[in-house]
Write an enzyme that holds these catalytic residues in place. Structure first.
Site, PDB file in Angstrom:
ATOM      1  CB  CYS A  98      -5.097  -0.778   2.303  1.00 47.23           C
ATOM      2  SG  CYS A  98      -3.894  -1.228   3.569  1.00 47.23           S
TER       3      CYS A  98
ATOM      4  CB  CYS B 106      -0.394   2.110   5.748  1.00 44.37           C
ATOM      5  SG  CYS B 106      -1.200   0.620   5.095  1.00 44.37           S
TER       6      CYS B 106
ATOM      7  CB  CYS C  46      -0.902  -0.020   1.226  1.00 43.54           C
ATOM      8  SG  CYS C  46      -1.931   1.458   1.386  1.00 43.54           S
TER       9      CYS C  46
ATOM     10  CB  CYS D 280      -9.200  -3.615 -11.824  1.00 47.20           C
ATOM     11  SG  CYS D 280      -8.865  -2.375 -13.054  1.00 47.20           S
TER      12      CYS D 280
ATOM     13  CB  CYS E  41      -4.394   2.741   5.828  1.00 47.31           C
ATOM     14  SG  CYS E  41      -4.178   2.615   4.037  1.00 47.31           S
TER      15      CYS E  41
END
Length: 154
Positions: free
Chosen positions: A114, A69, A66, A139, A117
Site C-alpha cells: 500500500c 489504513c 487496504c 496476487c 501505509c
C-alpha cells in the site's frame, strides 16, 4: 521451520526501511490489526492459497481497500479469475500500490505494498498470458483487503 511453513510466513523486508504517509509504530498497528492482519500486512506474510475471503469474490462494482489504513487500492472491475488461490487484479488504482524487488526464497519477485501505509499486499507477476489489458496479475492476500460496494475516491 519447514519450507512450506516458511513460504507462508514472510518475504523479504527490503521495503521495510521505506517511509510512508501513514507511519504508525508496530505497537500502534498491533492495536488496530488482528494477529493475522499484522503478520501479513506488517511482517510480509502470506495466507494459505484458497483460504481468503476474497479469492472467489467477484462483484461488478465496488472498491477493495487496504485493511490497515482504508486506502482504496483496487476496483472490483479489475479483478479476474486467475485460479492462483489468491485474489487477482490486472491493475491497481493509480498511485495506490508501490512495487519493490523481493529476493526472498532464492528468487526475484515484485512485491506490492500500500502506497499510504506500506502494508504488504502480495506480489505482481507479468507475462503469464491472461487475457487482461495489462498482462499483469496482482496476487493479493485477502487479509490485506476490505471491500466496499460503493466507489471511494482514490
Amino acid at each position: 521451520m519447514s519450507f512450506l511453513s516458511n513460504l507462508f510466513s514472510s518475504s523479504s523486508n527490503s521495503a521495510s526501511n521505506m517511509s510512508y504517509p501513514d507511519s504508525r509504530t508496530a505497537d500502534e498497528w498491533r492495536a488496530v490489526l488482528n494477529k493475522e492482519q499484522f503478520r501479513i500486512l506488517r511482517e510480509k506474510g502470506t495466507e494459505a492459497p484458497g483460504s481468503g475471503t476474497y479469492d472467489k469474490h467477484y462483484p461488478s462494482d465496488g472498491v477493495y481497500t487496504c485493511a490497515g489504513c482504508a486506502t482504496p487500492l483496487y476496483k472490483a472491475n479489475h479483478k479476474f479469475k486467475s485460479g492462483c488461490g489468491w485474489p487477482a487484479y490486472f491493475d491497481s488504482i493509480p498511485g495506490a500500490v508501490t512495487r519493490h524487488e523481493d529476493r526472498a526464497f532464492g528468487m526475484t519477485r515484485t512485491e506490492i505494498v500500500c502506497s499510504n501505509c506500506g502494508g504488504h499486499l502480495g506480489h505482481v507477476f507479468k507475462g503469464e498470458g491472461f487475457p487482461t489489458p495489462t498482462d499483469e496479475r496482482h496476487c493479493v492476500n485477502s487479509v490485506s483487503l476490505n471491500f466496499t460496494p460503493e466507489d471511494k475516491k482514490a
